[in-house]
Design an enzyme around this catalytic site. Structure first.
Site, PDB file in Angstrom:
ATOM      1  N   LYS A  75       9.194 -10.454 -12.747  1.00  0.00           N
ATOM      2  CA  LYS A  75       7.774 -10.261 -13.062  1.00  0.00           C
ATOM      3  C   LYS A  75       7.227 -11.418 -13.895  1.00  0.00           C
ATOM      4  CE  LYS A  75       5.682  -7.219 -11.787  1.00  0.00           C
ATOM      5  NZ  LYS A  75       5.021  -7.094 -10.467  1.00  0.00           N
ATOM      6  N   ALA A 111       2.500  -5.570  -4.415  1.00  0.00           N
ATOM      7  CA  ALA A 111       3.853  -5.513  -3.843  1.00  0.00           C
ATOM      8  C   ALA A 111       4.833  -6.367  -4.639  1.00  0.00           C
ATOM      9  CB  ALA A 111       3.826  -5.966  -2.387  1.00  0.00           C
ATOM     10  N   SER A 112       5.935  -5.796  -4.995  1.00  0.00           N
ATOM     11  CA  SER A 112       7.019  -6.487  -5.710  1.00  0.00           C
ATOM     12  C   SER A 112       8.185  -5.513  -5.784  1.00  0.00           C
ATOM     13  CB  SER A 112       6.555  -6.841  -7.131  1.00  0.00           C
ATOM     14  OG  SER A 112       7.255  -7.946  -7.638  1.00  0.00           O
ATOM     15  N   ALA A 149       0.811  -1.232   0.000  1.00  0.00           N
ATOM     16  CA  ALA A 149       0.000   0.000   0.000  1.00  0.00           C
ATOM     17  C   ALA A 149       0.840   1.276   0.000  1.00  0.00           C
ATOM     18  CB  ALA A 149      -0.944  -0.004   1.202  1.00  0.00           C
ATOM     19  N   PRO A 197       0.995  -3.317 -16.879  1.00  0.00           N
ATOM     20  CA  PRO A 197       1.301  -1.964 -17.355  1.00  0.00           C
ATOM     21  C   PRO A 197       2.673  -1.861 -18.012  1.00  0.00           C
ATOM     22  CG  PRO A 197       0.818  -1.991 -14.971  1.00  0.00           C
ATOM     23  CD  PRO A 197       1.087  -3.403 -15.405  1.00  0.00           C
ATOM     24  N   VAL A 198       2.754  -0.908 -18.940  1.00  0.00           N
ATOM     25  CA  VAL A 198       4.051  -0.440 -19.449  1.00  0.00           C
ATOM     26  C   VAL A 198       4.591   0.554 -18.416  1.00  0.00           C
ATOM     27  CG1 VAL A 198       3.552  -0.839 -21.903  1.00  0.00           C
ATOM     28  CG2 VAL A 198       2.795   1.293 -20.826  1.00  0.00           C
ATOM     29  N   ILE A 228       1.873   3.148  -7.327  1.00  0.00           N
ATOM     30  CA  ILE A 228       0.617   2.737  -7.976  1.00  0.00           C
ATOM     31  C   ILE A 228      -0.430   2.394  -6.917  1.00  0.00           C
ATOM     32  CG2 ILE A 228      -0.450   0.981  -9.459  1.00  0.00           C
ATOM     33  CD1 ILE A 228       2.240   0.747 -10.933  1.00  0.00           C
TER      34      ILE A 228
HETATM   35  P1  NAP Z   1       6.895   1.072  -5.786  1.00  0.00           P
HETATM   36  O1  NAP Z   1       6.391   2.421  -5.471  1.00  0.00           O
HETATM   37  O2  NAP Z   1       8.333   0.773  -5.583  1.00  0.00           O
HETATM   38  O3  NAP Z   1       6.015   0.015  -4.992  1.00  0.00           O
HETATM   39  C1  NAP Z   1       6.451  -1.289  -4.739  1.00  0.00           C
HETATM   40  C2  NAP Z   1       5.741  -1.773  -3.490  1.00  0.00           C
HETATM   41  O4  NAP Z   1       6.176  -3.116  -3.205  1.00  0.00           O
HETATM   42  C3  NAP Z   1       6.074  -0.936  -2.255  1.00  0.00           C
HETATM   43  O5  NAP Z   1       4.930  -0.806  -1.459  1.00  0.00           O
HETATM   44  C4  NAP Z   1       7.142  -1.775  -1.555  1.00  0.00           C
HETATM   45  O6  NAP Z   1       7.211  -1.572  -0.166  1.00  0.00           O
HETATM   46  C5  NAP Z   1       6.592  -3.167  -1.851  1.00  0.00           C
HETATM   47  N1  NAP Z   1       7.614  -4.179  -1.640  1.00  0.00           N
HETATM   48  C6  NAP Z   1       8.793  -4.339  -2.281  1.00  0.00           C
HETATM   49  N2  NAP Z   1       9.481  -5.376  -1.763  1.00  0.00           N
HETATM   50  C7  NAP Z   1       8.712  -5.855  -0.737  1.00  0.00           C
HETATM   51  C8  NAP Z   1       8.874  -6.907   0.208  1.00  0.00           C
HETATM   52  N3  NAP Z   1       9.960  -7.689   0.235  1.00  0.00           N
HETATM   53  N4  NAP Z   1       7.862  -7.122   1.096  1.00  0.00           N
HETATM   54  C9  NAP Z   1       6.748  -6.346   1.099  1.00  0.00           C
HETATM   55  N5  NAP Z   1       6.553  -5.335   0.232  1.00  0.00           N
HETATM   56  C10 NAP Z   1       7.531  -5.094  -0.676  1.00  0.00           C
HETATM   57  O7  NAP Z   1       6.609   0.694  -7.308  1.00  0.00           O
HETATM   58  P2  NAP Z   1       5.286   0.825  -8.197  1.00  0.00           P
HETATM   59  O8  NAP Z   1       5.711   1.467  -9.429  1.00  0.00           O
HETATM   60  O9  NAP Z   1       4.162   1.354  -7.444  1.00  0.00           O
HETATM   61  O10 NAP Z   1       5.050  -0.729  -8.527  1.00  0.00           O
HETATM   62  C11 NAP Z   1       3.950  -1.452  -7.994  1.00  0.00           C
HETATM   63  C12 NAP Z   1       3.754  -2.706  -8.816  1.00  0.00           C
HETATM   64  O11 NAP Z   1       3.529  -2.352 -10.181  1.00  0.00           O
HETATM   65  C13 NAP Z   1       4.957  -3.650  -8.816  1.00  0.00           C
HETATM   66  O12 NAP Z   1       4.451  -4.969  -8.807  1.00  0.00           O
HETATM   67  C14 NAP Z   1       5.632  -3.353 -10.160  1.00  0.00           C
HETATM   68  O13 NAP Z   1       6.366  -4.446 -10.626  1.00  0.00           O
HETATM   69  C15 NAP Z   1       4.406  -3.074 -11.009  1.00  0.00           C
HETATM   70  N6  NAP Z   1       4.676  -2.277 -12.216  1.00  0.00           N
HETATM   71  C16 NAP Z   1       5.144  -0.994 -12.100  1.00  0.00           C
HETATM   72  C17 NAP Z   1       5.360  -0.251 -13.268  1.00  0.00           C
HETATM   73  C18 NAP Z   1       5.853   1.170 -13.223  1.00  0.00           C
HETATM   74  O14 NAP Z   1       6.288   1.694 -14.262  1.00  0.00           O
HETATM   75  N7  NAP Z   1       5.773   1.852 -12.080  1.00  0.00           N
HETATM   76  C19 NAP Z   1       5.125  -0.840 -14.526  1.00  0.00           C
HETATM   77  C20 NAP Z   1       4.643  -2.142 -14.583  1.00  0.00           C
HETATM   78  C21 NAP Z   1       4.411  -2.846 -13.429  1.00  0.00           C
HETATM   79  P3  NAP Z   1       8.153  -0.390   0.444  1.00  0.00           P
HETATM   80  O15 NAP Z   1       7.389   0.886   0.223  1.00  0.00           O
HETATM   81  O16 NAP Z   1       8.290  -0.778   1.863  1.00  0.00           O
HETATM   82  O17 NAP Z   1       9.445  -0.455  -0.321  1.00  0.00           O
END
Ligand code: NAP
Length: 343
Positions: A166, A88-89, A12, A190-191, A16
């Protein structure tokens, strides 16, 4: 079947996820948000707080602590929950030395979330996957536009640790769902996600725009991305939840492809008084620079490569009308400038 009302949203604190959380609360859902540390609770509440249509919606939000790499807390997190949105990832800017640092939390965390969902009798799961699980493969002359039937090839040179994390996580989710007949899975792929963050704690994708806006590099690489706005990505998660017919389907979230140079031109037109680098570096220069800057290394196999992705399924089946990528870039840049996050 009525749409589920009580949702567990993992990650959370993410860029995103905060947008998804806001929409869930504004749509009247109750949300259990997972964070790695309860220290982030106030930050997440504050991020969504000013955008809530009903300020008492905060009463429908509770937090739990979960780590993708640990078993603790997953069972309790699902108490009273009807559906799971698993975002989360790990998504770092630079790739780790050991690719397992990304793969293990992504895959094990997805399986932990799905197993706990199944054990709790939760039937509906929406997984935030990525185009990283679709597009990193040899281009096909027979099929120049990729769609949801395509999968990344883990042996392709563009398959970074993140791409592998992923792809393997999404594969693991589909394999799990195939053996769990009561569990309906949808993935959103998503891209590159841009658009205004809800607060100053934004993820890696916004740093791409920050880099151009701050003119951090003397020249731009001949490299580009599919772009989608974060508000559309959040909306797709909600539409997936609300529409049972999206079960068993993958959905690409994308508006259009832009080169780094296109992004720079959009920002330069918005801020004509700023010095914005628009010159494109020859590929050999980028290769040479990557010897000193590891963050550049990951883009080398994608230099000059333009991936075409179809968003027809999301438009046709979810009724998505994607925000223009140029508007998304402008809104991101405005956020960074207005919040003095670039000098
Ligand atoms: P983000 O802001 O880095 O969010 C990632 C989230 O995952 C954060 O809440 C983070 O927690 C959590 N997380 C990472 N490692 C974890 C762990 N070991 N245990 C529990 N939580 C963990 O990135 P985002 O861009 O929002 O990405 C969210 C999702 O969208 C991901 O699955 C990503 O692969 C996918 N995605 C993103 C994009 C993009 O361009 N942004 C594109 C395609 C897909 P912390 O806040 O504590 O680090």
């Amino acid at each position: 079947m009525a749409a589920p009302q009580s949702i567990l949203l993992t990650g959370a604190s993410g860029f995103i996820a905060k947008h998804i959380l806001l929409r869930l609360l504004n749509a009247g859902h109750s949300v259990t948000g997972s964070v790695r540390s309860r220290d982030r609770e106030d930050e997440v509440r504050a991020a969504v707080g000013t955008h809530l249509t009903d300020p008492t919606a905060q009463d429908r939000l509770r937090f739990v602590t979960l780590d993708l790499t640990q078993d603790a807390g997953w069972e309790a997190a699902f108490a009273g929950v009807e559906a799971l949105i698993h975002t989360a990832s790990p998504f770092p800017i630079t790739q780790p030395k050991d690719e397992q640092d990304l793969i293990r939390p992504a895959v094990d965390g997805t399986l932990r979330a799905l197993k706990a969902a199944q054990a709790a009798g939760v039937a509906r799961v929406v997984l935030t996957s990525s185009v990283a699980a679709i597009a990193y493969r040899a281009p096909s002359a027979a099929k120049p536009v990729m769609d949801e039937d395509d999968w990344s090839d883990l042996d392709h040179p563009t398959a970074t640790a993140y791409v592998k994390s992923k792809t393997l996580a999404e594969r693991a989710a589909w394999d799990f769902a195939a053996k769990a007949p009561g569990l309906a899975l949808t993935t959103i792929n998503p891209v590159l996600v841009t658009g205004p963050p809800l607060d100053r704690h934004f993820g890696s994708s916004i740093s791409v725009i920050e880099r151009v806006l701050a003119s951090k590099d003397p020249m731009l690489p001949n490299f580009g991305f599919g772009i989608v706005d974060v508000r559309d990505v959040a909306e797709m998660h909600l539409r997936a939840l609300e529409r049972p017919e999206t079960s068993g389907r993958r959905y690409i979230a994308a508006d259009r492809f832009l080169w780094f140079k296109d992004i720079a031109e959009i920002i330069a037109a918005l801020y004509p008084y700023r010095r914005i680098t628009r010159r494109v570096a020859p590929d050999f220069v980028v290769r040479a620079l990557s010897l000193f800057d590891p963050s550049i290394r990951t883009i080398l196999p994608g230099l000059g490569r333009r991936d075409e992705l179809s968003n027809a399924r999301a438009r046709g089946e979810m009724g998505m009308n994607f925000l223009n990528a140029a508007d998304s870039i402008r809104d991101t840049a405005r956020f960074l400038v207005e919040n003095e996050l670039v000098t």
